[in-house]
Every structure is written in C-alpha cells, then in structure tokens.
Design a protein around this motif. Structure first.
Motif, short mmCIF file in Angstrom:
data_model
loop_
_atom_site.label_atom_id
_atom_site.label_comp_id
_atom_site.label_asym_id
_atom_site.label_seq_id
_atom_site.Cartn_x
_atom_site.Cartn_y
_atom_site.Cartn_z
N TYR A 13 -2.58 -3.94 -8.75
CA TYR A 13 -4.10 -4.24 -8.15
C TYR A 13 -4.51 -5.23 -8.53
O TYR A 13 -5.24 -5.99 -7.50
CB TYR A 13 -5.04 -3.11 -9.12
N THR A 58 -4.24 4.54 -10.24
CA THR A 58 -4.97 3.86 -9.62
C THR A 58 -6.14 2.99 -11.02
O THR A 58 -5.98 3.41 -11.62
CB THR A 58 -6.61 4.67 -9.26
N ASP A 59 -6.22 1.71 -10.64
CA ASP A 59 -6.79 0.87 -11.20
C ASP A 59 -8.05 1.27 -12.25
O ASP A 59 -8.66 0.69 -13.30
CB ASP A 59 -7.30 -0.41 -9.84
N ASP A 67 -0.88 0.29 -4.22
CA ASP A 67 -1.49 1.28 -4.48
C ASP A 67 0.05 1.65 -3.96
O ASP A 67 0.13 2.65 -5.56
CB ASP A 67 -1.67 1.68 -2.75
#
Length: 379
Positions: A167, A64-65, A58
């Motif tokens: 991730y 973000t993914d 993170d």
C-alpha cells in the motif's frame, strides 16, 4: 500542366516519406543504444514490476494497511513450510504464540507445530476496491483463522509489514511522477521565457530563481511543510501538499538549464526565418525552441525521481509527512530509528530496501536513457 502537377505531387511524397523514415531511423537508433545498456534494461524491468505491484496492491496484500492484530505485535516473518510430520501437504504456515521471556524481559514468539494452516490462493478477506473502484473480498493468498501469515513480520501495532509495503508504494512511487508533472511545465515556461526574451525579463526571473536556490532545500522543505501543519487535512491532501512543495523546490534548477539552452537555440537560422515569416513569439517558443530541449528534459526527469522519493521518505520518517494510519515507505521506517529496535526487530527496516531498490533502478534507467539519447555515440 497536369504533368507538372503530377511531378510536383510525386516529388512531395518522397520528401514526407524521407522525413518519416528519418524519424523512425532515429528512434530505432535510440532504442538500440538503450538495449545495449543492460543495467538500464534490468532497471526498467524492476520498475515495471514495482508499478504493477502498486496497481494491484489491494489484491496482492493479504490484509489492509490499517488492519491490526495486537496479539501479534512485532512478530517475526512467518516461514512457509511444505512438509508436515514427514508428509507433503502443500504450502502452509504454523501460527506463532507470543510469550513473555523472564530471562530477557522481552516478548518472544514460539511456533506451534501442531496445527498447520494451509495457504489458499484467491482467499477471502477484507473487502477492498480493485483499481480503486471494483469492490471485491478476494486476495491473492491467505490462511484460515485463527492463523496469520506475515511474510515480512509485523510492526508495533501488529500490522502486516508486507501489506503496508504494497500500500505504501502508492505514495512513494507516485510522488515523483506527480511532482514531475508540476515542476517540468513551470521550469520550461520560466526558463524558455527568460532565455528567449532576455533583458529585464531574464534578469527578473533569474533573480527569483537564485533567491529560491539560495535557501538550503531540506530546511526550506521542513519550513514550508511546518507552515501547513496547522491545517486539518486528510492523508490524500497532505500527500498533495508534499508533492507541491517538492515541485516548488525542483523547478528552479530546471529553469536555469533551459534558459541556457534557449539562449543558444534562438541563435539558429530557422528561428530568424520564423521571425521573418511573422510567427509570434509564443509560437516560436512552443513549436521551435522548447521541443529542442526535450531530450535533456526526459533524461533529467528520470534522474530527478529519486530526489522526490527520498524527499517524501525523509519527511514521513521524521513524522511531518504522510501520517498514520496511511502507509508510505518513509513513515514505516520511523519505527526503526534506534539501534536496539534495529537489532531486535530487523524486519522493520524492510521498507528501506524498497526505497533503495526504486532509487537505484531510476538512476540506472536515467543513465541508460542519457546514453541512448547521446547523438555523439555510435550504434
């Protein structure tokens, strides 16, 4: 009497100390043998780095993914520059604009060299939870809007490949660890009971094992997972189902080997002495028999992790594993299954490099551990 007692007590301590010294000496010999295996040492260092990256995904990922930038679909990796117009300004990137190329009838990207975007450390971004419970909006690096930094390019939906790889490591690197935690106890229990008791118990358990091993593992894997497709489950639950199915296929071979080892171990004199002393069968199996197989189990477990990584990756790549938008190295490769895509957008194959790296590292680590635990080898 006191002199005799003193002598007995003083004689017991050296025995305990000698046993402890022997255990320490054995561990030291194992460690020395392992250190001599340079590839195993290097593989262990690589795996430590990969798992640290997984823990801090993170924070290390700039996005973000699931974060999309549709205007940056299939963008190539963003190069990092240091010099702008002949002067040093620190690490920065140029933004890329997507344009249609009428000659090739494809979208291409052109670099805008007029406006540099500085790369900032500990930049603000999307809020995330560090270690899954500490809320923060800080990331290791980032650039100011409207710039985008894609170190490994983007996929068809404009998602950062670098962030998704970080991730995705949480699925691909942990599936083997969790599967081991399931299949090793099952294999030890079935193999230990079958080898120790023998007779109809042995025959019954081994027939079940042979029946499961008779099925082609990959097709059985697909069939078992297809049976769960009707369930409306989340990505986490699907990940648990994959882990359970992989474990169900792995314990059979372990049970057969443990059975053979137990058949040999139970013939030793100390097992007969434990019987004569009135020890229960469960006590003998758990305290005297199965611990003798620990060396082989440790080495075998380290060599089995690549199987689980490949199994999860294959399922996800075929679309029956971890589903979008959750990331795993396997489902990220599903966008690179045809030759034209590979030739035009080679960065989509980057997850395959990390799969290969993890598998090779585990194989070298397992080889080193096998040599280290080999009592016939000299230090």
């Amino acid at each position: 009497m006191s002199a005799v007692t003193q002598t007995q007590n003083s004689g017991a301590k050296p025995a305990d100390n000698s046993l402890d010294a022997e255990m320490v000496s054995s561990r030291a010999r194992i460690w020395r043998r392992f250190r001599k295996h340079k590839l195993a040492m290097g593989a262990g260092a690589v795996l430590i780095v990969l798992y640290l990256i997984m823990l801090f995904a993170d924070f290390l990922a700039p996005y973000t993914d699931a974060q999309q930038s549709r205007q940056q679909s299939l963008a190539p990796p963003t190069p990092i520059h240091l010099m702008h117009e002949g002067r040093f300004i620190g690490p920065f990137i140029y933004d890329q604009a997507r344009k249609f190329d009428p000659a090739t009838r494809l979208m291409s990207y052109q670099v805008d060299t007029k406006s540099p975007y500085r790369i900032h450390l500990f930049a603000k971004g999307e809020t995330h939870k560090l270690f899954w419970f500490i809320p923060t909006d800080r990331h290791l690096f980032g650039v100011d809007a409207p710039g985008h930094v894609f170190l490994m390019g983007t996929d068809q939906l404009g998602r950062d490949m670098f962030s998704r790889i970080l991730y995705g490591s949480r699925v691909s690197l942990t599936v083997g660890i969790l599967a081991m935690a399931i299949y090793i106890p099952i294999g030890l229990a079935v193999g230990g009971i079958a080898g120790y008791f023998g007779g109809w118990i042995d025959n019954g358990l081994m027939r079940i094992v042979e029946a499961l091993m008779a099925f082609p593992s990959f097709y059985l894997l697909l069939a078992l997972f297809a049976a769960t497709q009707k369930w409306e489950i989340s990505s986490v639950q699907r990940y648990v189902v994959i882990t359970g199915i992989l474990s169900l296929l792995a314990w059979t071979s372990l049970a057969r080997v443990i059975r053979g080892m137990v058949l040999s171990i139970k013939q030793n004199e100390y097992i007969e002495a434990a019987h004569a002393a009135g020890a229960s069968s469960w006590w003998i199996i758990t305290k005297h028999v199965l611990p003798q197989t620990s060396t082989w189990v440790i080495v075998s477990a380290s060599l089995s992790v690549p199987y689980f990584i490949l199994g999860e990756s294959a399922l996800s790549m075929l679309g029956v594993g971890v589903q979008e938008p959750a990331a795993s190295w396997g489902n990220m490769l599903s966008q690179a299954l045809d030759i034209p895509t590979l030739s035009l957008f080679p960065w989509l194959t980057t997850p395959g490099f990390f799969i290969t790296l993890a598998i090779v590292a585990y194989n070298f680590l397992g080889d080193g551990m096998r040599d280290a635990f080999d009592t016939k080898r000299r230090v």
